[in-house]
Design a protein around this motif. Structure first.
Motif, PDB file in Angstrom:
ATOM      1  N   ARG A 148       1.596  -7.056   0.353  1.00  0.00           N
ATOM      2  CA  ARG A 148       3.020  -7.339   0.783  1.00  0.00           C
ATOM      3  C   ARG A 148       3.004  -7.986   1.575  1.00  0.00           C
ATOM      4  O   ARG A 148       1.711  -7.668   2.472  1.00  0.00           O
ATOM      5  N   GLN A 198       1.758   4.222  -8.601  1.00  0.00           N
ATOM      6  CA  GLN A 198       1.225   3.450  -7.241  1.00  0.00           C
ATOM      7  C   GLN A 198       0.369   4.395  -6.423  1.00  0.00           C
ATOM      8  O   GLN A 198      -0.137   3.836  -6.002  1.00  0.00           O
ATOM      9  N   SER A 199      -0.567   5.627  -6.851  1.00  0.00           N
ATOM     10  CA  SER A 199      -1.962   5.667  -6.639  1.00  0.00           C
ATOM     11  C   SER A 199      -2.612   5.497  -7.290  1.00  0.00           C
ATOM     12  O   SER A 199      -3.921   6.207  -7.033  1.00  0.00           O
ATOM     13  N   HIS A 226       7.809   5.700 -10.093  1.00  0.00           N
ATOM     14  CA  HIS A 226       6.388   6.107  -9.241  1.00  0.00           C
ATOM     15  C   HIS A 226       5.177   5.568  -9.727  1.00  0.00           C
ATOM     16  O   HIS A 226       4.424   6.430  -9.177  1.00  0.00           O
ATOM     17  N   ARG A 227       5.502   5.582 -11.175  1.00  0.00           N
ATOM     18  CA  ARG A 227       4.182   5.584 -11.579  1.00  0.00           C
ATOM     19  C   ARG A 227       3.469   5.061 -11.093  1.00  0.00           C
ATOM     20  O   ARG A 227       3.282   2.878 -11.164  1.00  0.00           O
TER      21      ARG A 227
END
Length: 546
Positions: free
Chosen positions: A407, A394-395, A391-392
């Motif tokens: 998307r 993503q912010s 999850h690195r």
């Protein structure tokens, strides 16, 4: 046998009217929006005049009721202002070029000159027989001023001797405004309710003849010289007009963007240090419609507009481009201040990262011998076996050069769209007629069926209840101009194809009678409109010839 499918879905959408896109905010709009507006309330009555001192720190004088209130722009909302009280309602005020004296005119016909620091009256100029509406000091002369009022007389005063040097008698109605030339202390203009603006020369001893005269077309509320000295701007009615005095009083442009009377105008400057808009002058106008308009008279267009909740009576802009004030009819001043250079420089430190600020702070301590510089903490390395590893990032926020891969949004289909996708045409038509409250969706489905050449087949396969729903829809919307071209043709085909079913049902015959009645009423309205058009067209031709 499996039903045929289509590879990609395109939902049926009604034809929409084009909507204007919100224009992107320009650098100049951001500049005028940078004035953070706050209210200065409780000034009792209408703000008749707002003027700034030409000398630093550019004090603000607000004329309201029988008071003249002086503000320090640097502490506009924090410090207590000083007040000068008069015996009657103050109509106008003007600072001398050095900012030490201020002249105030009231409705009793008296003009007084005050010391700004001590607020004591130094001179009383009494000669007007009716209320004085404006008073003005020259830009380069400390010994004289000019005033005008409801007696239609413009007076040129010797301030030291408290005497009138000359009376100018050219106006035929109330004199409401005036301004001195920025280039020549002997020339000034005045505006009157007789629709005229006159240019005067104090060296001309003939008091009834002006140098130049222009006709604004409506009672003049305000007039001013533009910084070049060759152009003037006049405000009256719902328009602001620019005149070329060097060209003999030629009209250059008329700005008519206000809806009500323009009450006051002033010169503002885009005070940027660099860029295309740097050091450019603008005309700021306020009106009874509550709007502030910023007009670029070089490009002849309105560059910014702001709405306020009350009729606006006066406007002012400080010479240092830091303060903008607007006075209303209900005793409120909307004052806007820009950040000073010190604030801007301190605000740029926020863009520095926390580590850089900490490093600077610790580095200064080390220079003074108060302690060592702390080392930068090492970031923890994520292992591929940990959950956070996947999850690195993503912010993280994208930078300007990054290309964003968005998307695809999932398309939500209505019931009629799903049925059209499966080629169930009759069910799609019945669904949109029975459930959709928006007629645009039904017309869009009908147009889709026309393009597929399936609409008439669907009509022929409808049962009596479904036919009743269709006729009910046609009764409501067939005479609407937006849908009439399609629905009137469909109505004729329905009556022709289902004539036997309509004759056999009393309810269907009633719907047909209602459709006939609606069509006859629409025809009667169209004939009536054609008669009106026949009466108006000759009048418009005659007006165009004039």
């Amino acid at each position: 046998m499996a039903e045929p499918q289509i590879s990609k879905t395109f939902p049926v959408k009604p034809k929409q009217k084009p909507k204007p896109r919100t224009p992107k905010q320009t650098p100049e709009s951001r500049y005028w929006s940078s004035f953070k507006t706050k209210q200065i309330p409780n000034l009792i009555s209408s703000i008749n005049s707002l003027t700034f001192s030409p000398a630093a720190p550019h004090s603000l004088a607000a004329a309201h009721s029988t008071s003249l209130t002086l503000y320090n722009p640097q502490s506009l909302f924090s410090s207590q202002p000083s007040k000068i009280s008069l015996n009657d309602v103050v109509s106008s005020a003007s600072f001398r070029s050095d900012g030490r004296l201020i002249a105030a005119a009231d409705l009793s016909g008296l003009v007084q000159v005050f010391d700004v620091k001590t607020r004591t009256p130094l001179r009383r100029l009494r000669s007007h027989t009716r209320p004085v509406r404006f008073v003005k000091f020259p830009l380069h002369d400390k010994l004289h001023l000019v005033s005008g009022g409801d007696d239609a007389v413009v007076k040129y005063w010797d301030v030291a001797g408290e005497t009138t040097i000359c009376d100018f008698l050219g106006h035929k109605d109330y004199v409401r405004c005036g301004d001195w030339s920025p280039n020549d202390s002997n020339m000034f203009v005045t505006g009157s309710y007789d629709h005229t603006v006159k240019l005067w020369d104090v060296r001309d001893k003939d008091s009834s003849s002006s140098v130049t005269e222009v006709n604004h077309g409506k009672p003049v509320e305000d007039v001013m010289f533009l910084p070049s000295g060759g152009l003037i701007a006049t405000a009256g009615g719902d328009s602001v007009k620019i005149w070329d005095l060097i060209g003999g009083g030629k009209l250059v442009y008329s700005m008519e963007s206000h809806n009500k009377t323009v009450t006051s105008i002033c010169v503002g400057k885009v005070g940027k240090l660099s860029g295309e808009e740097a050091q450019q002058y603008r005309i700021l106008s306020v009106a009874l419609d509550g709007y502030l308009k910023v007009f670029d008279y070089a490009k002849m267009r309105v560059t910014h507009s702001m709405r306020f909740p009350a009729p606006l009576m006066s406007v002012g802009f400080s010479p240092d481009c830091m303060t903008r004030v607007i006075g209303t009819s209900n005793g409120i001043i909307y004052a806007g201040r820009r950040k000073s250079k010190e604030d801007v420089e301190s605000g740029s430190d926020e863009e520095v990262t926390k580590y850089e600020r900490r490093l600077k702070r610790l580095g200064s301590r080390n220079a003074l011998g108060l302690g060592p510089v702390a080392e930068e903490p090492r970031m923890r390395v994520l292992k591929p076996t940990s959950f956070r590893y996947f999850h690195r990032g993503q912010s993280e926020k994208p930078s300007e050069r990054d290309y964003l891969v968005m998307r695809p949004k999932k398309v939500k289909l209505g019931e009629h769209d799903r049925l059209l996708k499966k080629f169930r045409h009759k069910e799609a038509l019945v669904s949109v007629l029975g459930r959709s409250k928006n007629p645009e969706n039904a017309v869009a489905v009908m147009e889709e069926l026309v393009s597929r050449k399936k609409l008439l087949k669907c009509v022929s396969n409808l049962d009596l209840e479904e036919l009743r729903v269709l006729l009910l829809f046609l009764q409501k919307h067939c005479t609407m101009p937006r849908y009439g071209r399609l629905l009137m043709g469909l109505t004729e085909k329905v009556i022709e194809m289902r004539a036997d079913d309509i004759r056999a049902s009393t309810e269907l015959k009633g719907l047909i009678r209602n459709i006939k009645r609606a069509v006859e009423e629409e025809i009667r309205i169209q004939l009536f409109l054609q008669e009106i058009q026949g009466v108006i067209s000759p009048l418009l031709r005659i007006t165009g010839r004039r």
